[in-house]
Design a protein around this motif. Sequence first.
Motif, PDB file in Angstrom:
ATOM      1  N   ALA A 150       0.867  -1.182   0.000  1.00  0.00           N
ATOM      2  CA  ALA A 150       0.000   0.000   0.000  1.00  0.00           C
ATOM      3  C   ALA A 150       0.900   1.228   0.000  1.00  0.00           C
ATOM      4  O   ALA A 150       2.077   1.131   0.349  1.00  0.00           O
ATOM      5  CB  ALA A 150      -0.886   0.010   1.245  1.00  0.00           C
ATOM      6  N   THR A 279       9.159  -2.535   2.892  1.00  0.00           N
ATOM      7  CA  THR A 279       8.478  -3.622   2.187  1.00  0.00           C
ATOM      8  C   THR A 279       8.094  -4.734   3.154  1.00  0.00           C
ATOM      9  O   THR A 279       6.930  -5.167   3.204  1.00  0.00           O
ATOM     10  CB  THR A 279       9.405  -4.197   1.089  1.00  0.00           C
ATOM     11  OG1 THR A 279       9.672  -3.166   0.138  1.00  0.00           O
ATOM     12  CG2 THR A 279       8.777  -5.391   0.395  1.00  0.00           C
ATOM     13  N   ARG A 299      18.177  -7.281  10.547  1.00  0.00           N
ATOM     14  CA  ARG A 299      19.463  -6.706  10.945  1.00  0.00           C
ATOM     15  C   ARG A 299      19.219  -5.417  11.736  1.00  0.00           C
ATOM     16  O   ARG A 299      19.779  -5.215  12.795  1.00  0.00           O
ATOM     17  CB  ARG A 299      20.334  -6.408   9.715  1.00  0.00           C
ATOM     18  CG  ARG A 299      21.667  -5.781  10.075  1.00  0.00           C
ATOM     19  CD  ARG A 299      22.640  -5.821   8.927  1.00  0.00           C
ATOM     20  NE  ARG A 299      22.219  -4.991   7.792  1.00  0.00           N
ATOM     21  CZ  ARG A 299      22.684  -5.144   6.558  1.00  0.00           C
ATOM     22  NH1 ARG A 299      23.564  -6.073   6.293  1.00  0.00           N
ATOM     23  NH2 ARG A 299      22.258  -4.356   5.583  1.00  0.00           N
ATOM     24  N   THR A 300      18.371  -4.537  11.168  1.00  0.00           N
ATOM     25  CA  THR A 300      18.061  -3.274  11.844  1.00  0.00           C
ATOM     26  C   THR A 300      16.538  -3.120  11.882  1.00  0.00           C
ATOM     27  O   THR A 300      15.890  -3.224  10.838  1.00  0.00           O
ATOM     28  CB  THR A 300      18.653  -2.076  11.066  1.00  0.00           C
ATOM     29  OG1 THR A 300      20.037  -2.334  10.825  1.00  0.00           O
ATOM     30  CG2 THR A 300      18.498  -0.787  11.847  1.00  0.00           C
ATOM     31  N   LYS A 414      16.008   6.414   8.681  1.00  0.00           N
ATOM     32  CA  LYS A 414      15.632   5.386   7.700  1.00  0.00           C
ATOM     33  C   LYS A 414      14.182   5.683   7.345  1.00  0.00           C
ATOM     34  O   LYS A 414      13.502   6.375   8.095  1.00  0.00           O
ATOM     35  CB  LYS A 414      15.720   3.992   8.333  1.00  0.00           C
ATOM     36  CG  LYS A 414      17.133   3.455   8.399  1.00  0.00           C
ATOM     37  CD  LYS A 414      17.158   2.122   9.084  1.00  0.00           C
ATOM     38  CE  LYS A 414      18.542   1.552   9.114  1.00  0.00           C
ATOM     39  NZ  LYS A 414      18.908   0.834   7.887  1.00  0.00           N
ATOM     40  N   TYR A 580      20.105   3.586   3.219  1.00  0.00           N
ATOM     41  CA  TYR A 580      20.325   3.759   1.778  1.00  0.00           C
ATOM     42  C   TYR A 580      20.225   5.232   1.387  1.00  0.00           C
ATOM     43  O   TYR A 580      20.729   5.645   0.356  1.00  0.00           O
ATOM     44  CB  TYR A 580      19.402   2.871   0.935  1.00  0.00           C
ATOM     45  CG  TYR A 580      17.952   3.289   0.894  1.00  0.00           C
ATOM     46  CD1 TYR A 580      17.530   4.318   0.078  1.00  0.00           C
ATOM     47  CD2 TYR A 580      17.001   2.633   1.670  1.00  0.00           C
ATOM     48  CE1 TYR A 580      16.200   4.705   0.039  1.00  0.00           C
ATOM     49  CE2 TYR A 580      15.668   3.004   1.633  1.00  0.00           C
ATOM     50  CZ  TYR A 580      15.273   4.039   0.820  1.00  0.00           C
ATOM     51  OH  TYR A 580      13.966   4.424   0.788  1.00  0.00           O
TER      52      TYR A 580
HETATM   53  P1  NAP Z   1      15.147  -1.411   2.258  1.00  0.00           P
HETATM   54  O1  NAP Z   1      14.489  -0.354   3.033  1.00  0.00           O
HETATM   55  O2  NAP Z   1      16.419  -1.083   1.560  1.00  0.00           O
HETATM   56  O3  NAP Z   1      15.331  -2.635   3.219  1.00  0.00           O
HETATM   57  C1  NAP Z   1      16.253  -3.659   2.981  1.00  0.00           C
HETATM   58  C2  NAP Z   1      16.308  -4.480   4.238  1.00  0.00           C
HETATM   59  O4  NAP Z   1      17.185  -5.570   4.060  1.00  0.00           O
HETATM   60  C3  NAP Z   1      16.831  -3.672   5.425  1.00  0.00           C
HETATM   61  O5  NAP Z   1      16.048  -3.984   6.540  1.00  0.00           O
HETATM   62  C4  NAP Z   1      18.257  -4.207   5.561  1.00  0.00           C
HETATM   63  O6  NAP Z   1      18.787  -4.059   6.853  1.00  0.00           O
HETATM   64  C5  NAP Z   1      17.992  -5.655   5.216  1.00  0.00           C
HETATM   65  N1  NAP Z   1      19.180  -6.447   4.941  1.00  0.00           N
HETATM   66  C6  NAP Z   1      20.073  -6.287   3.953  1.00  0.00           C
HETATM   67  N2  NAP Z   1      21.043  -7.202   4.024  1.00  0.00           N
HETATM   68  C7  NAP Z   1      20.747  -7.999   5.076  1.00  0.00           C
HETATM   69  C8  NAP Z   1      21.350  -9.127   5.664  1.00  0.00           C
HETATM   70  N3  NAP Z   1      22.491  -9.648   5.187  1.00  0.00           N
HETATM   71  N4  NAP Z   1      20.742  -9.682   6.729  1.00  0.00           N
HETATM   72  C9  NAP Z   1      19.596  -9.180   7.219  1.00  0.00           C
HETATM   73  N5  NAP Z   1      18.984  -8.107   6.722  1.00  0.00           N
HETATM   74  C10 NAP Z   1      19.548  -7.520   5.658  1.00  0.00           C
HETATM   75  O7  NAP Z   1      14.171  -2.019   1.134  1.00  0.00           O
HETATM   76  P2  NAP Z   1      12.578  -2.056   1.083  1.00  0.00           P
HETATM   77  O8  NAP Z   1      11.989  -2.467   2.363  1.00  0.00           O
HETATM   78  O9  NAP Z   1      12.221  -2.812  -0.130  1.00  0.00           O
HETATM   79  O10 NAP Z   1      12.189  -0.546   0.875  1.00  0.00           O
HETATM   80  C11 NAP Z   1      12.848   0.256  -0.090  1.00  0.00           C
HETATM   81  C12 NAP Z   1      12.135   1.559  -0.273  1.00  0.00           C
HETATM   82  O11 NAP Z   1      11.052   1.350  -1.142  1.00  0.00           O
HETATM   83  C13 NAP Z   1      11.490   2.160   0.959  1.00  0.00           C
HETATM   84  O12 NAP Z   1      12.339   2.789   1.815  1.00  0.00           O
HETATM   85  C14 NAP Z   1      10.505   3.068   0.331  1.00  0.00           C
HETATM   86  O13 NAP Z   1      11.112   4.231  -0.144  1.00  0.00           O
HETATM   87  C15 NAP Z   1      10.028   2.220  -0.779  1.00  0.00           C
HETATM   88  N6  NAP Z   1       8.846   1.482  -0.328  1.00  0.00           N
HETATM   89  C16 NAP Z   1       7.716   2.193  -0.186  1.00  0.00           C
HETATM   90  C17 NAP Z   1       6.610   1.559   0.222  1.00  0.00           C
HETATM   91  C18 NAP Z   1       5.357   2.327   0.312  1.00  0.00           C
HETATM   92  O14 NAP Z   1       5.233   3.392  -0.171  1.00  0.00           O
HETATM   93  N7  NAP Z   1       4.389   1.789   0.886  1.00  0.00           N
HETATM   94  C19 NAP Z   1       6.605   0.211   0.523  1.00  0.00           C
HETATM   95  C20 NAP Z   1       7.754  -0.483   0.346  1.00  0.00           C
HETATM   96  C21 NAP Z   1       8.876   0.160  -0.086  1.00  0.00           C
HETATM   97  P3  NAP Z   1      19.534  -2.681   7.312  1.00  0.00           P
HETATM   98  O15 NAP Z   1      18.452  -1.723   7.644  1.00  0.00           O
HETATM   99  O16 NAP Z   1      20.357  -3.071   8.462  1.00  0.00           O
HETATM  100  O17 NAP Z   1      20.378  -2.224   6.157  1.00  0.00           O
END
Ligand code: NAP
Length: 628
Positions: A150, A279, A299-300, A414, A580
């Motif tokens: 969403a 996500t 991790r975080t 974040k 990031y």
């Molecule tokens: P993300 O915020 O980059 O999250 C990646 C996750 O993977 C982080 O929790 C990271 O931990 C973890 N990770 C990476 N390597 C790992 C490892 N070796 N072991 C354990 N955990 C590990 O990616 P995302 O959740 O896909 O979101 C990306 C962006 O997309 C969001 O910030 C947002 O801008 C957008 N998004 C928007 C919506 C929305 O509008 N509703 C929804 C989803 C995504 P660390 O935190 O420690 O690095």
Amino acid sequence: MNAAVCIDPETGLKVFNTRAAEAIEKITGKGYSVVTDQKLTELPKMPAGATFNAEEQAKYLAFKEARRGAADYMAMEGEFKKYLDDVYSEPPIPREALDDECEILVVGAGFGGLLLWQKLSQAGFTDVRFCEKGGDVGGTWYWNRYPGIACDVESYSYLPLLDETGYVPSMKFASGFEILEHCQRMAQKFGFYDHCLFHTTVEATTWDEASGRWLVETDRGDKMRARFVILANGILTTPKLARIAGMEKFKGESFHTSRWNYNIDLSGKRVGIIGTGATAVQAVPELAKVVGQLYVFQRTPSSIDVRDQRATTDEEQTTWAREPGWARARRARFAKISEVRAAVLANDDYLAGKIQDFKERKKHDRQLTPEELMQKQLDSSFRLMEQIRARVDAIVKDPKTAAALKPYYPYGCKRPTFHDEYLPTFNLPHVHLVDTAPRGVSEINERGVVHEGVEYPLDVLIYATGFQWMGTSTFNMVTGRGGRTLKEKWEIEGTRTFLGLHSRGFPNLFIVTGPQGGGGSFNFTDVIYAHADYLVWVLQTMRERGARIVDVRKEPEDKYAEHCRDVDIATAPLRDCISYYNGEGKAAPGSLAYYGGRQWDKYRIEAQTSLEPYAFEGDPNRGLLRQR
Ligand code: NAP
């Protein structure tokens, strides 16, 4: 069946029919659930006496430093390339390779491309062609279809062209599936599909000085020439994987969240998900509803604020139906919100114009120094994070799990997330938080994930590991004047743009929502609107002046890049963690996101008034109008 490429006899322009058919039907967990339990939809009160004292600051610092260097990601190449496959559409529609010319070529058919088409076509620019990697429109909302998806900016301000399409989202935070449908609605209504080459990835964009054209080459063998190129393919679109030893050995099913494989039945299975960013926060509660055992490898922890999802009311439906321009007015009010959390909460009375402000502004006896102001902001961020941490304790029953779910970094450092079902999910007996802090998962074998000597056998492993910032090959493959790529320029000189939209040496090329491009709103859609309006102005100005080429001059570009750097440095303490947003702590100040708020508008208005930043070159047929 219509031919994939034909000619419109009236305009002489090519018309395309390349939209692919849908390949998936089994969608679950559309993210509509509304939680009514007040304990879950309100933050606990501020803990008494909470101050961001030296002890707490040291805790934040230790939390950050422990993670420094832990982020190790890799592109989906070689044997991992399969994770990039388009699972949402039937195979590409066969078509001839194009070897022709158009006036404007746009890369991307997400919100940026769709809005650009509506604005450009209304302004009389109709020889516009779009290249889109996916099989349909939507961009982010095409690729991301995980259960629970969403938007996290209120949908009435986030979805573009609501006034123009007459559509009202069904929920305050619309499901990604509803947003995808809205993208298709916008495309249908404004005739976008005729202009778009789907399943077409741009691989090289090269400036030809002699003809004053860009040569655009694609993976479909096209060699198209365009006077203008607009990159509207986003900055967070290329998925990435955590680099984990042994990941190639895993024998079960696996995929990335941005290519959700609904053909894999998860019911009753042992499922692992790596990552707990925005996500995963949305997907985990939905996964927990179907799987047998769920292992969340964190991790975080993310900051999990309240979401307070609700359906659009009947009153809103009726009022808005009678009020032309309601969405535009609401988006304009939203754009005035200057605090992250106020934007997240999106006060309805304020946004509907029923009240003029949603909080009492504190008046200070004297003007605060920048240091005092920063301290105040850090203190209030700390207090809010204390409430967010208190929420974890109030909801999560197991103290060890609760402790692991508490984030220690400034609010908004974040991506701030919200959800009313995520934390309660960890009280379910079949859901297990595996705390891998601070280094993350580091081993995978044939059977599953191994952490600290414990093996977690899995049937399915899901990577919620995010996206490469500016990771599209776009910036490597744009070759401008003098044969230099955009990537080379930015590597040598640092990210240098004017308004985020132009970069000197890349004439007639515009980047929508790229680095340094953010406007003054937390709503990405606002930024896209601002960029689209600006580009229409640039093109109209050129048309009026008979200009053939536009580039920017060095001094204004340097000054703007310097400004981006300064505001990044000045506001950095508010985002002091590894994220990031700051290239995992490695990005040069001002090179990625932009925090200059309304300064972007100030720079834009000055430029549009004086025309000083621009280097226009005239059309040889009409004489040189202006050259610097
Ligand atoms: P993300 O915020 O980059 O999250 C990646 C996750 O993977 C982080 O929790 C990271 O931990 C973890 N990770 C990476 N390597 C790992 C490892 N070796 N072991 C354990 N955990 C590990 O990616 P995302 O959740 O896909 O979101 C990306 C962006 O997309 C969001 O910030 C947002 O801008 C957008 N998004 C928007 C919506 C929305 O509008 N509703 C929804 C989803 C995504 P660390 O935190 O420690 O690095």
